[in-house]
Motif scaffolding. Sequence first.
Motif, PDB file in Angstrom:
ATOM      1  N   GLU A 203       0.823  -1.208   0.000  1.00 20.88           N
ATOM      2  CA  GLU A 203       0.000   0.000   0.000  1.00 20.88           C
ATOM      3  C   GLU A 203       0.859   1.260   0.000  1.00 20.88           C
ATOM      4  O   GLU A 203       0.535   2.247  -0.673  1.00 20.88           O
ATOM      5  CB  GLU A 203      -0.939  -0.022   1.208  1.00 20.88           C
ATOM      6  N   LYS A 204       1.945   1.229   0.745  1.00 18.70           N
ATOM      7  CA  LYS A 204       2.840   2.391   0.789  1.00 18.70           C
ATOM      8  C   LYS A 204       3.488   2.631  -0.578  1.00 18.70           C
ATOM      9  O   LYS A 204       3.694   3.780  -0.993  1.00 18.70           O
ATOM     10  CB  LYS A 204       3.922   2.182   1.840  1.00 18.70           C
ATOM     11  N   GLN A 205       3.827   1.539  -1.260  1.00 14.66           N
ATOM     12  CA  GLN A 205       4.504   1.647  -2.547  1.00 14.66           C
ATOM     13  C   GLN A 205       3.537   1.789  -3.716  1.00 14.66           C
ATOM     14  O   GLN A 205       3.949   2.101  -4.840  1.00 14.66           O
ATOM     15  CB  GLN A 205       5.395   0.420  -2.768  1.00 14.66           C
ATOM     16  N   GLY A 206       2.247   1.552  -3.467  1.00 13.30           N
ATOM     17  CA  GLY A 206       1.252   1.626  -4.526  1.00 13.30           C
ATOM     18  C   GLY A 206       1.368   0.514  -5.538  1.00 13.30           C
ATOM     19  O   GLY A 206       1.133   0.708  -6.745  1.00 13.30           O
ATOM     20  N   VAL A 207       1.734  -0.683  -5.039  1.00 12.27           N
ATOM     21  CA  VAL A 207       1.888  -1.845  -5.926  1.00 12.27           C
ATOM     22  C   VAL A 207       1.093  -3.015  -5.361  1.00 12.27           C
ATOM     23  O   VAL A 207       0.586  -2.974  -4.239  1.00 12.27           O
ATOM     24  CB  VAL A 207       3.368  -2.247  -6.078  1.00 12.27           C
ATOM     25  N   ASP A 208       0.994  -4.087  -6.136  1.00 12.44           N
ATOM     26  CA  ASP A 208       0.330  -5.294  -5.666  1.00 12.44           C
ATOM     27  C   ASP A 208       1.207  -6.014  -4.651  1.00 12.44           C
ATOM     28  O   ASP A 208       2.444  -5.924  -4.706  1.00 12.44           O
ATOM     29  CB  ASP A 208       0.044  -6.247  -6.840  1.00 12.44           C
ATOM     30  N   ILE A 209       0.568  -6.756  -3.751  1.00 14.06           N
ATOM     31  CA  ILE A 209       1.315  -7.477  -2.733  1.00 14.06           C
ATOM     32  C   ILE A 209       2.243  -8.515  -3.360  1.00 14.06           C
ATOM     33  O   ILE A 209       3.315  -8.814  -2.821  1.00 14.06           O
ATOM     34  CB  ILE A 209       0.358  -8.142  -1.715  1.00 14.06           C
ATOM     35  N   GLU A 210       1.858  -9.039  -4.510  1.00 19.45           N
ATOM     36  CA  GLU A 210       2.702 -10.033  -5.185  1.00 19.45           C
ATOM     37  C   GLU A 210       4.061  -9.447  -5.552  1.00 19.45           C
ATOM     38  O   GLU A 210       5.086 -10.135  -5.487  1.00 19.45           O
ATOM     39  CB  GLU A 210       2.010 -10.577  -6.442  1.00 19.45           C
ATOM     40  N   LYS A 211       4.079  -8.175  -5.926  1.00 18.95           N
ATOM     41  CA  LYS A 211       5.346  -7.520  -6.282  1.00 18.95           C
ATOM     42  C   LYS A 211       6.236  -7.383  -5.052  1.00 18.95           C
ATOM     43  O   LYS A 211       7.456  -7.595  -5.122  1.00 18.95           O
ATOM     44  CB  LYS A 211       5.083  -6.154  -6.907  1.00 18.95           C
ATOM     45  N   VAL A 212       5.632  -7.033  -3.917  1.00 17.35           N
ATOM     46  CA  VAL A 212       6.399  -6.929  -2.673  1.00 17.35           C
ATOM     47  C   VAL A 212       6.971  -8.296  -2.300  1.00 17.35           C
ATOM     48  O   VAL A 212       8.146  -8.402  -1.928  1.00 17.35           O
ATOM     49  CB  VAL A 212       5.500  -6.402  -1.530  1.00 17.35           C
ATOM     50  N   GLU A 213       6.173  -9.336  -2.419  1.00 16.80           N
ATOM     51  CA  GLU A 213       6.645 -10.677  -2.083  1.00 16.80           C
ATOM     52  C   GLU A 213       7.803 -11.092  -2.978  1.00 16.80           C
ATOM     53  O   GLU A 213       8.792 -11.680  -2.506  1.00 16.80           O
ATOM     54  CB  GLU A 213       5.498 -11.677  -2.195  1.00 16.80           C
ATOM     55  N   LEU A 214       7.716 -10.808  -4.263  1.00 11.14           N
ATOM     56  CA  LEU A 214       8.799 -11.163  -5.190  1.00 11.14           C
ATOM     57  C   LEU A 214      10.087 -10.433  -4.828  1.00 11.14           C
ATOM     58  O   LEU A 214      11.179 -11.012  -4.880  1.00 11.14           O
ATOM     59  CB  LEU A 214       8.389 -10.832  -6.627  1.00 11.14           C
ATOM     60  N   THR A 215       9.962  -9.154  -4.446  1.00 12.82           N
ATOM     61  CA  THR A 215      11.136  -8.371  -4.046  1.00 12.82           C
ATOM     62  C   THR A 215      11.759  -8.944  -2.783  1.00 12.82           C
ATOM     63  O   THR A 215      12.988  -9.065  -2.679  1.00 12.82           O
ATOM     64  CB  THR A 215      10.743  -6.904  -3.813  1.00 12.82           C
ATOM     65  N   MET A 216      10.917  -9.286  -1.815  1.00  9.94           N
ATOM     66  CA  MET A 216      11.402  -9.859  -0.562  1.00  9.94           C
ATOM     67  C   MET A 216      12.100 -11.202  -0.811  1.00  9.94           C
ATOM     68  O   MET A 216      13.176 -11.470  -0.272  1.00  9.94           O
ATOM     69  CB  MET A 216      10.249 -10.041   0.415  1.00  9.94           C
ATOM     70  N   LYS A 217      11.494 -12.036  -1.618  1.00 11.74           N
ATOM     71  CA  LYS A 217      12.070 -13.358  -1.890  1.00 11.74           C
ATOM     72  C   LYS A 217      13.394 -13.244  -2.628  1.00 11.74           C
ATOM     73  O   LYS A 217      14.299 -14.070  -2.427  1.00 11.74           O
ATOM     74  CB  LYS A 217      11.079 -14.200  -2.692  1.00 11.74           C
ATOM     75  N   ALA A 218      13.519 -12.229  -3.465  1.00 11.81           N
ATOM     76  CA  ALA A 218      14.770 -12.039  -4.209  1.00 11.81           C
ATOM     77  C   ALA A 218      15.937 -11.737  -3.283  1.00 11.81           C
ATOM     78  O   ALA A 218      17.095 -12.008  -3.616  1.00 11.81           O
ATOM     79  CB  ALA A 218      14.605 -10.914  -5.229  1.00 11.81           C
TER      80      ALA A 218
END
Length: 261
Positions: A203-218
Amino acid sequence: MDLNLSGKTALVIASSQGLGYAIAERLVTEGTNVMISGRDEEKLKEKASELESRGLGKVAFQKTDITKIEDIKQLVSKTIEVFGSLQLLINNAGGPPAGAFEELTDDDWQNSFELNLLSYVRVIREALPFLKQQGGKILNIASSSIKEPIPGLILSNTFRTGIVGLSKTLASEFAPHNILINTIAPGRIATDRVKHLDQINAEKQGVDIEKVELTMKAAIPLKRYGTPEEFANVAAFLLSDANTYMTGSSFLVDGGMIKAI
């Protein structure tokens, strides 16, 4: 490996879901008798029934608000009343609210202190007389923030590191009573708490949660989130007779995410 957990009694704080529940489930499969606790009595009743159907150990539950000293006293008393002894204590608590320093009030700080640090102190104090009788183990659940602060989680960063100081100090004080105490720190484990934090970041980044998860997993060498079961396996080892000489230590279960030595 025989962990020799059968017939022992474990008190698992905040164990109706997430990491607490996973540890309770792992212990029950080893034949440990387990007292689970949480604020939702109906959920506890349901989870206790689930646990008993999956393992060899007996399961009881007690509705508990761990920010209230009287609830803690009743929880420990109920554990002894039902099982007659206590050898294993697992301290756990829900994570404090996210937020930057300037966003948080005195109430936020006070509430987080009582939930995430003082509750551990109080539970240990109440359980200690019974742990002294036969020796035992205390496992304090913290967070990977004990090694590397997490942006936006200043409350967790502050009080989780306090848990490490507590555990390290008590390791020396409790050693003459054959009580081992350690800290276990999860990284990105697939729980509702982590999903909630990912949603906040999305929500802070204005993106889907899936994008945050992919970044975290990377950022994780194993390229995935851990499972509660993987975390519980490490906890069971530390609580078992396979561990007889590790105390006052902190253990990360994070897939190699934290780079600090």
